[in-house]
Design a protein around this motif. Structure first.
Motif, PDB file in Angstrom:
ATOM      1  N   ASN A   3       4.228   6.137   2.863  1.00 47.55           N
ATOM      2  CA  ASN A   3       3.537   6.654   1.695  1.00 47.55           C
ATOM      3  C   ASN A   3       2.699   5.646   1.034  1.00 47.55           C
ATOM      4  OD1 ASN A   3       4.768   9.011   1.586  1.00 47.55           O
ATOM      5  ND2 ASN A   3       6.372   8.419   0.236  1.00 47.55           N
ATOM      6  N   VAL A   4       1.908   4.783   1.842  1.00 50.12           N
ATOM      7  CA  VAL A   4       1.012   3.808   1.501  1.00 50.12           C
ATOM      8  C   VAL A   4      -0.255   4.454   1.238  1.00 50.12           C
ATOM      9  CG1 VAL A   4      -0.143   1.765   2.076  1.00 50.12           C
ATOM     10  CG2 VAL A   4       2.216   1.957   2.417  1.00 50.12           C
ATOM     11  N   ILE A   5      -0.948   4.230   0.283  1.00 51.08           N
ATOM     12  CA  ILE A   5      -2.448   4.906   0.048  1.00 51.08           C
ATOM     13  C   ILE A   5      -3.442   3.823  -0.483  1.00 51.08           C
ATOM     14  CG2 ILE A   5      -3.733   6.560  -1.579  1.00 51.08           C
ATOM     15  CD1 ILE A   5      -1.048   7.975  -2.182  1.00 51.08           C
ATOM     16  N   VAL A   6      -4.381   3.831   0.431  1.00 51.07           N
ATOM     17  CA  VAL A   6      -5.447   2.792   0.097  1.00 51.07           C
ATOM     18  C   VAL A   6      -6.733   3.536  -0.428  1.00 51.07           C
ATOM     19  CG1 VAL A   6      -6.944   1.068   1.301  1.00 51.07           C
ATOM     20  CG2 VAL A   6      -4.722   1.504   2.220  1.00 51.07           C
ATOM     21  N   TYR A   7      -7.201   3.017  -1.786  1.00 49.48           N
ATOM     22  CA  TYR A   7      -8.421   3.573  -2.259  1.00 49.48           C
ATOM     23  C   TYR A   7      -9.526   2.730  -2.010  1.00 49.48           C
ATOM     24  CZ  TYR A   7      -5.393   6.741  -5.162  1.00 49.48           C
ATOM     25  OH  TYR A   7      -4.474   7.834  -5.521  1.00 49.48           O
ATOM     26  N   SER A   8     -10.270   3.239  -1.473  1.00 44.30           N
ATOM     27  CA  SER A   8     -11.441   2.634  -1.078  1.00 44.30           C
ATOM     28  C   SER A   8     -12.793   2.987  -1.184  1.00 44.30           C
ATOM     29  CB  SER A   8     -11.456   2.004   0.651  1.00 44.30           C
ATOM     30  OG  SER A   8     -11.550   3.590   1.236  1.00 44.30           O
ATOM     31  N   ASN A  57       2.298   2.065  -3.171  1.00 38.10           N
ATOM     32  CA  ASN A  57       3.241   2.916  -2.519  1.00 38.10           C
ATOM     33  C   ASN A  57       4.149   2.972  -3.772  1.00 38.10           C
ATOM     34  OD1 ASN A  57       5.117   0.916  -2.430  1.00 38.10           O
ATOM     35  ND2 ASN A  57       5.596   1.065  -0.191  1.00 38.10           N
ATOM     36  N   GLY A  58       5.071   3.935  -3.560  1.00 35.75           N
ATOM     37  CA  GLY A  58       5.690   4.187  -4.841  1.00 35.75           C
ATOM     38  C   GLY A  58       6.941   3.113  -5.087  1.00 35.75           C
ATOM     39  N   GLU A  59       6.993   2.316  -4.229  1.00 39.79           N
ATOM     40  CA  GLU A  59       8.147   1.225  -4.389  1.00 39.79           C
ATOM     41  C   GLU A  59       7.569  -0.142  -4.846  1.00 39.79           C
ATOM     42  OE1 GLU A  59      10.158   0.691  -0.484  1.00 39.79           O
ATOM     43  OE2 GLU A  59       9.930   2.817  -0.256  1.00 39.79           O
ATOM     44  N   MET A  60       6.396  -0.345  -5.195  1.00 42.14           N
ATOM     45  CA  MET A  60       5.826  -1.664  -5.669  1.00 42.14           C
ATOM     46  C   MET A  60       4.698  -1.531  -6.489  1.00 42.14           C
ATOM     47  SD  MET A  60       4.792  -3.217  -1.879  1.00 42.14           S
ATOM     48  CE  MET A  60       3.764  -4.732  -2.558  1.00 42.14           C
ATOM     49  N   SER A  70       0.288 -10.275  -1.004  1.00 41.07           N
ATOM     50  CA  SER A  70       0.810  -8.984  -1.504  1.00 41.07           C
ATOM     51  C   SER A  70       1.338  -7.999  -0.460  1.00 41.07           C
ATOM     52  CB  SER A  70       0.303  -8.552  -2.699  1.00 41.07           C
ATOM     53  OG  SER A  70       0.118  -9.387  -3.775  1.00 41.07           O
ATOM     54  N   LEU A  71       0.149  -7.833   0.622  1.00 46.11           N
ATOM     55  CA  LEU A  71       0.163  -6.782   1.569  1.00 46.11           C
ATOM     56  C   LEU A  71       1.480  -7.107   2.560  1.00 46.11           C
ATOM     57  CD1 LEU A  71      -3.597  -6.397   2.247  1.00 46.11           C
ATOM     58  CD2 LEU A  71      -2.127  -4.873   1.167  1.00 46.11           C
ATOM     59  N   LYS A  72       1.508  -8.427   2.841  1.00 49.63           N
ATOM     60  CA  LYS A  72       2.727  -8.638   3.968  1.00 49.63           C
ATOM     61  C   LYS A  72       3.991  -7.989   3.548  1.00 49.63           C
ATOM     62  CE  LYS A  72       4.309 -13.060   2.105  1.00 49.63           C
ATOM     63  NZ  LYS A  72       4.377 -14.559   2.303  1.00 49.63           N
ATOM     64  N   GLU A  73       4.201  -7.690   2.094  1.00 51.87           N
ATOM     65  CA  GLU A  73       5.444  -6.961   1.766  1.00 51.87           C
ATOM     66  C   GLU A  73       5.440  -6.007   2.247  1.00 51.87           C
ATOM     67  OE1 GLU A  73       6.617  -7.480  -2.523  1.00 51.87           O
ATOM     68  OE2 GLU A  73       5.283  -9.357  -2.668  1.00 51.87           O
ATOM     69  N   LEU A  74       4.398  -5.077   2.308  1.00 54.31           N
ATOM     70  CA  LEU A  74       4.312  -3.863   3.245  1.00 54.31           C
ATOM     71  C   LEU A  74       4.628  -3.686   4.780  1.00 54.31           C
ATOM     72  CD1 LEU A  74       1.093  -2.408   1.592  1.00 54.31           C
ATOM     73  CD2 LEU A  74       3.296  -1.617   0.987  1.00 54.31           C
TER      74      LEU A  74
END
Length: 76
Positions: A3-8, A57-60, A70-74
Motif C-alpha cells: 500500500n505504498v502510494i507515490v504522489y508525483s 503508506n499506512g504504517e509510517m 526515509s525510503l530505505k525503511e520501506l
C-alpha cells in the motif's frame, strides 16, 4: 510492506528519483500523478502538502521529497 502510494507530477526530478529508488529496492507502489489526475492535487492540499513527491503508506509518516534515508525503511 504494501500500500505504498507515490504522489508525483510530470518533469519532477525528485519524483523520478524517488520512483527509481523504490523500483531498485523492489518496493511496489501505486503512482498518483497530479498532472494526469488533478483530484490528487486537491487531496494533497487538503492534507497540508505543498510539494511532491509525497510517499505514503499506512504504517509510517508521509515522506516529502526525495529522502533515501526515509525510503530505505520501506525497503526493509
Amino acid at each position: 510492506m504494501n500500500n505504498v502510494i507515490v504522489y508525483s507530477k510530470n518533469n519532477c526530478m525528485q519524483c523520478r528519483m524517488t520512483k527509481r529508488y523504490l523500483k531498485e529496492h523492489h518496493v511496489s507502489f501505486e503512482e498518483r500523478n497530479i498532472n494526469q489526475d488533478p483530484q490528487y492535487l486537491d487531496t494533497l492540499k487538503q492534507q497540508g502538502f505543498q510539494s511532491v513527491p509525497v510517499v505514503m503508506n499506512g504504517e509510517m509518516d508521509p515522506i516529502v521529497g526525495f529522502r533515501p534515508d526515509s525510503l530505505k525503511e520501506l525497503a526493509d
